[in-house]
Structures are given as C-alpha cells and as structure tokens.
Design an enzyme around this catalytic site. Structure first.
Site, PDB file in Angstrom:
ATOM      1  CB  THR A 292      10.290  12.820 -10.666  1.00 10.53           C
ATOM      2  OG1 THR A 292       9.441  13.725 -11.395  1.00 10.53           O
ATOM      3  CG2 THR A 292      10.879  11.800 -11.620  1.00 10.53           C
TER       4      THR A 292
ATOM      5  N   GLY B  78       0.819  -1.213   0.000  1.00 13.51           N
ATOM      6  CA  GLY B  78       0.000   0.000   0.000  1.00 13.51           C
ATOM      7  C   GLY B  78       0.846   1.253   0.000  1.00 13.51           C
ATOM      8  CG  ASP B  79       0.360   3.936   2.258  1.00 12.66           C
ATOM      9  OD1 ASP B  79      -0.788   4.278   1.964  1.00 12.66           O
ATOM     10  OD2 ASP B  79       0.697   3.517   3.385  1.00 12.66           O
ATOM     11  CD  GLU B  80       1.563   0.032  -3.214  1.00  9.34           C
ATOM     12  OE1 GLU B  80       0.552   0.747  -3.068  1.00  9.34           O
ATOM     13  OE2 GLU B  80       1.584  -1.175  -2.899  1.00  9.34           O
ATOM     14  N   GLY B  81       1.513   5.220  -4.063  1.00  8.59           N
ATOM     15  CA  GLY B  81       1.271   6.435  -4.860  1.00  8.59           C
ATOM     16  C   GLY B  81       0.183   6.195  -5.904  1.00  8.59           C
ATOM     17  CE  LYS B  82      -3.200   1.861  -3.545  1.00  2.56           C
ATOM     18  NZ  LYS B  82      -2.103   1.899  -2.570  1.00  2.56           N
TER      19      LYS B  82
ATOM     20  CG  LEU C 152      13.837   7.851  -9.465  1.00  2.00           C
ATOM     21  CD1 LEU C 152      14.230   6.376  -9.358  1.00  2.00           C
ATOM     22  CD2 LEU C 152      13.989   8.320 -10.899  1.00  2.00           C
TER      23      LEU C 152
ATOM     24  CB  ALA D 263      -7.858   3.440   0.822  1.00  2.00           C
ATOM     25  N   GLY D 264      -5.840   5.617   2.038  1.00  2.00           N
ATOM     26  CA  GLY D 264      -5.573   7.061   2.074  1.00  2.00           C
ATOM     27  C   GLY D 264      -4.795   7.381   0.815  1.00  2.00           C
ATOM     28  CG  HIS D 265      -5.887   6.292  -2.542  1.00  2.00           C
ATOM     29  ND1 HIS D 265      -6.716   5.599  -3.386  1.00  2.00           N
ATOM     30  CD2 HIS D 265      -5.314   5.339  -1.746  1.00  2.00           C
ATOM     31  CE1 HIS D 265      -6.646   4.305  -3.119  1.00  2.00           C
ATOM     32  NE2 HIS D 265      -5.814   4.123  -2.121  1.00  2.00           N
TER      33      HIS D 265
ATOM     34  CD  GLN E 284      -6.808  -1.472   1.426  1.00  2.00           C
ATOM     35  OE1 GLN E 284      -7.626  -2.102   0.802  1.00  2.00           O
ATOM     36  NE2 GLN E 284      -7.078  -0.283   1.917  1.00  2.00           N
TER      37      GLN E 284
ATOM     38  CB  SER F 128      -2.590   8.996   3.579  1.00  2.00           C
ATOM     39  OG  SER F 128      -1.456   8.719   2.836  1.00  2.00           O
TER      40      SER F 128
HETATM   41  P1  GDP Z   1      -1.570   5.571  -2.167  1.00  2.00           P
HETATM   42  O1  GDP Z   1      -2.273   5.094  -0.944  1.00  2.00           O
HETATM   43  O2  GDP Z   1      -0.962   4.456  -2.949  1.00  2.00           O
HETATM   44  O3  GDP Z   1      -2.411   6.480  -3.035  1.00  2.00           O
HETATM   45  O4  GDP Z   1      -0.343   6.456  -1.652  1.00  2.00           O
HETATM   46  P2  GDP Z   1      -0.394   7.545  -0.452  1.00  2.00           P
HETATM   47  O5  GDP Z   1      -1.048   8.770  -0.963  1.00  2.00           O
HETATM   48  O6  GDP Z   1      -0.889   6.954   0.808  1.00  2.00           O
HETATM   49  O7  GDP Z   1       1.156   7.767  -0.224  1.00  2.00           O
HETATM   50  C1  GDP Z   1       1.987   8.227  -1.231  1.00  2.00           C
HETATM   51  C2  GDP Z   1       2.633   9.540  -0.753  1.00  2.00           C
HETATM   52  O8  GDP Z   1       3.700   9.877  -1.614  1.00  2.00           O
HETATM   53  C3  GDP Z   1       1.696  10.737  -0.829  1.00  2.00           C
HETATM   54  O9  GDP Z   1       2.049  11.641   0.180  1.00  2.00           O
HETATM   55  C4  GDP Z   1       1.968  11.325  -2.216  1.00  2.00           C
HETATM   56  O10 GDP Z   1       1.679  12.723  -2.276  1.00  2.00           O
HETATM   57  C5  GDP Z   1       3.442  11.096  -2.316  1.00  2.00           C
HETATM   58  N1  GDP Z   1       3.946  10.859  -3.673  1.00  2.00           N
HETATM   59  C6  GDP Z   1       3.374  10.190  -4.703  1.00  2.00           C
HETATM   60  N2  GDP Z   1       4.235  10.091  -5.740  1.00  2.00           N
HETATM   61  C7  GDP Z   1       5.373  10.704  -5.346  1.00  2.00           C
HETATM   62  C8  GDP Z   1       6.661  10.897  -5.928  1.00  2.00           C
HETATM   63  O11 GDP Z   1       6.928  10.467  -7.043  1.00  2.00           O
HETATM   64  N3  GDP Z   1       7.605  11.544  -5.186  1.00  2.00           N
HETATM   65  C9  GDP Z   1       7.347  12.010  -3.926  1.00  2.00           C
HETATM   66  N4  GDP Z   1       8.325  12.642  -3.278  1.00  2.00           N
HETATM   67  N5  GDP Z   1       6.161  11.847  -3.338  1.00  2.00           N
HETATM   68  C10 GDP Z   1       5.202  11.190  -4.030  1.00  2.00           C
HETATM   69  P1  IMO Z   2      -3.831   2.545   0.675  1.00  2.00           P
HETATM   70  O1  IMO Z   2      -4.987   2.316  -0.264  1.00  2.00           O
HETATM   71  C1  IMO Z   2      -1.188   0.950   3.728  1.00  2.00           C
HETATM   72  C2  IMO Z   2      -2.915  -1.985   6.479  1.00  2.00           C
HETATM   73  C3  IMO Z   2      -3.014  -1.592   7.937  1.00  2.00           C
HETATM   74  C4  IMO Z   2      -2.794  -2.949   8.586  1.00  2.00           C
HETATM   75  C5  IMO Z   2      -3.538  -3.902   7.631  1.00  2.00           C
HETATM   76  C6  IMO Z   2      -4.948  -4.261   8.101  1.00  2.00           C
HETATM   77  O2  IMO Z   2      -3.687   3.932   1.148  1.00  2.00           O
HETATM   78  O3  IMO Z   2      -2.588   1.993   0.079  1.00  2.00           O
HETATM   79  P2  IMO Z   2      -7.230  -2.882   8.054  1.00  2.00           P
HETATM   80  O4  IMO Z   2      -7.601  -1.596   8.739  1.00  2.00           O
HETATM   81  O5  IMO Z   2      -7.332  -2.826   6.575  1.00  2.00           O
HETATM   82  O6  IMO Z   2      -7.926  -4.064   8.648  1.00  2.00           O
HETATM   83  O7  IMO Z   2      -5.666  -3.071   8.435  1.00  2.00           O
HETATM   84  O8  IMO Z   2      -3.601  -3.224   6.399  1.00  2.00           O
HETATM   85  N1  IMO Z   2      -3.556  -1.055   5.520  1.00  2.00           N
HETATM   86  C7  IMO Z   2      -2.879  -0.213   4.734  1.00  2.00           C
HETATM   87  N2  IMO Z   2      -1.555   0.054   4.664  1.00  2.00           N
HETATM   88  N3  IMO Z   2      -2.039   1.553   2.887  1.00  2.00           N
HETATM   89  C8  IMO Z   2      -3.365   1.260   2.914  1.00  2.00           C
HETATM   90  O9  IMO Z   2      -4.219   1.702   1.990  1.00  2.00           O
HETATM   91  C9  IMO Z   2      -3.844   0.384   3.905  1.00  2.00           C
HETATM   92  N4  IMO Z   2      -5.059  -0.090   4.245  1.00  2.00           N
HETATM   93  C10 IMO Z   2      -4.878  -0.976   5.213  1.00  2.00           C
HETATM   94  O10 IMO Z   2      -2.025  -0.665   8.288  1.00  2.00           O
HETATM   95  O11 IMO Z   2      -1.435  -3.299   8.539  1.00  2.00           O
HETATM   96 MG    MG Z   3      -2.237   5.382   1.102  1.00  2.00          MG
END
Ligand code: GDP
Ligand code: IMO
Ligand code: MG
Length: 431
Positions: A415, A13-17, A333, A40-42, A225, A300
């Site tokens: 980037t 998760g949190d890859e930057g989707k 990156l 989720a937190g995007h 996730q 997030s």
């Molecule tokens: P998601 O859950 O996959 O949508 O990712 P999150 O939003 O939770 O976490 C990604 C974090 O990295 C956020 O704070 C974005 O604003 C930030 N982000 C996304 N792409 C990039 C990037 O290429 N570089 C940097 N520095 N930050 C990025």
């Molecule tokens: P996005 O969409 C990162 C993790 C929680 C915990 C596990 C189970 O932003 O990538 P849950 O509340 O789903 O039962 O928790 O999953 N988790 C995430 N980690 N990004 C997320 O979403 C997540 N959603 C759940 O931290 O380890």
């Molecule tokens: Mg997230």
C-alpha cells in the site's frame, strides 16, 4: 516460512519486485539475481530514503545477507562498481557479502554502442530498449564469443578475446552503422581499476548455491523485468533478451526446480509498460494521468514515462501458469485511491475476426482489444494501511475479485513504497 522463494514480475516489469524482495529477506539468507542486467531498476524506500538498485540484489541492504549475481545475468563491471560504491558511501557495507559468477558474460562498451546504434537504425520501429547493451551481450553468449567475468582474472586471455571480438564489432560499426571503431587496448585500460575491484567477488556461484541448498539456508531468487518481457514468452520482438519467467532460474543459477519452494508473482493493481510493443489495456485519458502522477510512473533506469493501463486478467492468468505461481502479491493498491471506477480486463475481442478470446496466442496480441468489467472505486486513503480489515470495502472487493478471476490467492498487498506499507494475508509473516 518457506525456504526458497522466487519473486518475479507478472507484467512488463516495475511491478515493485525490489520492495518485496527487501521486505521478505531475512537474516542469514541469500538473495540471487538470475537473469537480466543493469536494465533493471529496483526501488527500495528505507526510513523514507529512496535507493534504486540495478544489479545488486535488493535484500542485500539488510545485515548478514549474502548476495549472488549468477551466470544468467549479463554483467557490466562498470555499473557494478558504481553501484557498490554508491551503497558503501551510504553506509551499507556490502562489498564482502556480494559474489558474482565467473561464468557471467560481461557487458562492455561495444555492446552499449551496438544497442544504441541498432535502435537508432530501427527508427520508428525501435524496440525502446534501455540502451544498456543487454541484447548484444546475450547475443554474444549465444554465439559463444562472450568475454566472461572469470576472464577478468587473466589480462592475457582478456586481451586476446577482446581483440578478436572487436574485429567483428568494428566491421559492423564501420560498414553498417557508421560508428567509430573501438580499440581493445583502450578497453583494457578502462577496465583495470574495475578488475581490481571485482577480483575477490568472482566465484563459482553455481557451487556456492549448491552448498547453500545443501545447508538448508533460505534463498530468495529476485527476478528482473516481467513475464511479458521474456524472450520466449513475451510480446516478441518487444521483449528483453533473457528468460524473466521462472525457467530463467534453472538455467541462470544451476538450482533445480525441486528446490523452488514458493513462487510469488508480483502484480501491480493496474498495468504499466516502458518501451514499445503491444499493450491491450493501455490508457490515454485522465486515468493515465492519475496513475502516472500518483504512481510516479517514470522508469527507474531511464526516467522515461511509463505507459499505463488497467489490470489485464487475461495476461495475468497466463503469467500464473507460465510461472507455476503459488500466490500473488498485489502492489500499488494505493495508487487507485480516488478513482470513481476501476476496470479489469477479463477477455479480449479480436478486431479482425470479432471473436471473444480468453486465451490468445502472444502472436496475435496486437489484434486484441480489452473487454472490461467495471467496479466502483473508493475515495478513502489506503496508503500505508497494514491490515486487510482497514481497507475500504470496495478495495477488499477488488482484491477478492482478482483472486476469483485468477483462481489464485493474494498473499501480500503493498500500500506504499516503504518497507512498512505492507499487508500480509497468507503464508508470510512480517520480519
Ligand atoms: P521493480 O522494478 O519491480 O522493482 O519496480 P520499480 O522499483 O522499478 O518500480 C516500482 C515503483 O513503485 C518504485 O518507485 C517503488 O518505490 C514504488 N512502489 C512499490 N510498491 C508500491 C506501493 O505499494 N505503492 C506505491 N505508491 N508505490 C510503490
Ligand atoms: P525491472 O527489473 C521495465 C524493457 C525496455 C524495453 C525492453 C528491452 O526494473 O522490472 P532491454 O534494454 O532489456 O534490451 O530492453 O525491455 N525493460 C524493462 N521494462 N522494467 C525493467 O526492469 C526492464 N528491463 C528492460 O524498456 O522495452
Ligand atoms: Mg523497475
């Protein structure tokens, strides 16, 4: 341009989707959430302004886009209300462009209380959930006692179902978790304003999507996730309760596999994980501090510090085949800028048998230690670069090496957090 694109996470998760969904959404298209919930937190950064979305599909902040929250999502009507309200106040008029499935199981306050009570009882063995009630809401779905979004349209049905399910929850709250009872009338009272708010959004989204496919409109499926939080393919039991891999789309929306034209896997240039569970390449040194600081690696949704580590090619290769990925998008990156050397995990050593392993079973992941390949870092800034040729040679070599090791093309590089901080290499054109 491909018609229907899937955008999903290949790590934890949190890859930057969210950013990439926003970048790739074009006018008149549909953006669909198919699993997960407000765990989720995007994050999107638009004109320097940061917006975090939990339930609302990310592309919806562009004009003329339709958002669908399909039945694979567990839906907190309160979280949705708050988020739509926040966006409307910021000037994004999305309410009449957002639809929610009548078959989505609701997350109500007893799910949240159960999630938190269970984690507390597990103590040191807690999973580290987001405490949003996700697990209990999916359990109710599987045990066939969910209250569905469609039930919000009939107070009588809602009351009967709530009273029955609360009997079961209250029994557990009192006798096992030492928690106060909940009363269905209180829940109904709290729900009344949000019922009004949700009423017109509730639809048969499976039928809507069927027509969308028939009319050949573009659809973006937005994963929540990451692949290794998938309840079937992840690091069980340290997972979420839904299928975050590509299979979740079929069960979670009713759109079949032949309509998925392109599957894009989002991969951070390093790894992070929030919550507990195995993480073979986890770092505890100055590199962790660097990644944490420059990557702002704090959740997030919950604000927790994310654990950090090097890129894990063993798991990435697994995510590629689990999801039939067409290509990868490498994000963040720029966060590697200034590191003297950068490591990539190319295999594991089993600490019990001392064997070198390239294809470990997830069951044994906690016994795996990484074997690394080391690459020179780069001292130049890559933040905001929009052309591949403007990246330092070392960064280009790092990207190329990932393609080589995974035998998969990288089509987009991110980037920076802003929409504009993006390099398109193959398949996609900027909007
Ligand atoms: P998601 O859950 O996959 O949508 O990712 P999150 O939003 O939770 O976490 C990604 C974090 O990295 C956020 O704070 C974005 O604003 C930030 N982000 C996304 N792409 C990039 C990037 O290429 N570089 C940097 N520095 N930050 C990025
Ligand atoms: P996005 O969409 C990162 C993790 C929680 C915990 C596990 C189970 O932003 O990538 P849950 O509340 O789903 O039962 O928790 O999953 N988790 C995430 N980690 N990004 C997320 O979403 C997540 N959603 C759940 O931290 O380890
Ligand atoms: Mg997230």
């Amino acid at each position: 341009m491909n018609k229907n694109i899937v955008i999903l996470g290949t790590q934890w998760g949190d890859e930057g989707k969210g950013k990439i969904v926003d970048v790739l959404t074009s006018k008149n298209s549909y953006v669909v959430r198919y699993q997960g919930g407000h765990n989720a937190g995007h994050t999107l950064v638009i004109d320097g302004k940061k917006i975090v979305l939990h339930l609302v599909p990310s592309g919806l902040l562009r004009d003329d886009v339709i958002g669908i929250i399909a039945h694979g999502v567990v839906l907190s009507p309160f979280a949705l209300f708050q988020e739509v309200d926040m966006l409307e106040n910021l000037g994004f008029h999305i309410k009449n462009r957002l639809f929610i499935s009548d078959m989505s199981p609701l997350i109500l306050k007893y799910h949240v209380a159960m999630d938190i009570a269970r984690e507390k009882k597990l103590g040191l063995n807690a999973l580290g959930t987001t405490g949003r009630g996700i697990g209990p809401a999916y359990e109710d779905k599987i045990s066939r006692c969910s209250i569905l979004c469609g039930d919000l349209k009939d107070i009588k049905i809602l009351s009967v179902k709530l009273e029955k399910i609360l009997d079961y929850y209250n029994h557990q709250f009192i006798s096992f978790y030492n928690q106060p009872m909940m009363y269905y009338k209180d829940i109904i009272k709290e729900l009344l304003p949000v019922i009004d708010f949700c009423h017109d959004m509730i639809q048969d989204t499976t039928d809507m999507l069927h027509n969308t496919v028939k009319n050949r409109k573009n659809i973006i499926f937005e994963g929540a996730q990451g692949s290794f939080l998938d309840v079937d393919h992840g690091t069980y039991p340290y997972v979420t309760s839904s299928n975050s891999t590509v299979g979740g789309i079929m069960t979670g929306t009713g759109v079949g596999p032949k309509h998925l034209d392109y599957i894009l896997g989002i991969t951070k240039a390093y790894s992070t994980r929030v919550g507990n569970g195995p993480f073979p390449t986890e770092l505890f040194d100055d590199v962790d501090k660097h990644l944490s600081y420059y990557g702002h690696e704090f959740g997030s949704t919950t604000g927790r510090k994310r654990r950090t580590g090097w890129l894990d090619i063993v798991l990435l290769c697994r995510a590629i085949y689990l999801n039939s990925l067409s290509s990868l998008c490498l994000t963040k990156l720029d966060v590697l800028d200034g590191l003297k050397e950068i490591k990539i995990c190319i295999a594991y050593k089993n600490i019990q048998t001392l064997e070198v392993i390239k294809y470990p079973s997830m069951y044994h992941l906690q016994n795996m230690r990484p074997i690394y390949e080391t690459h020179p870092g780069w001292m130049q800034k890559t933040k905001g670069v929009t052309k591949l040729k403007d990246l330092p040679n070392e960064a280009q070599r790092y990207i190329h090496r990932i393609e080589e090791l995974t035998n998969t093309p990288i089509s987009i590089i991110s980037t920076g957090p802003d929409r504009l901080h993006t390099i398109f290499i193959k398949d996609f054109t900027p909007i």
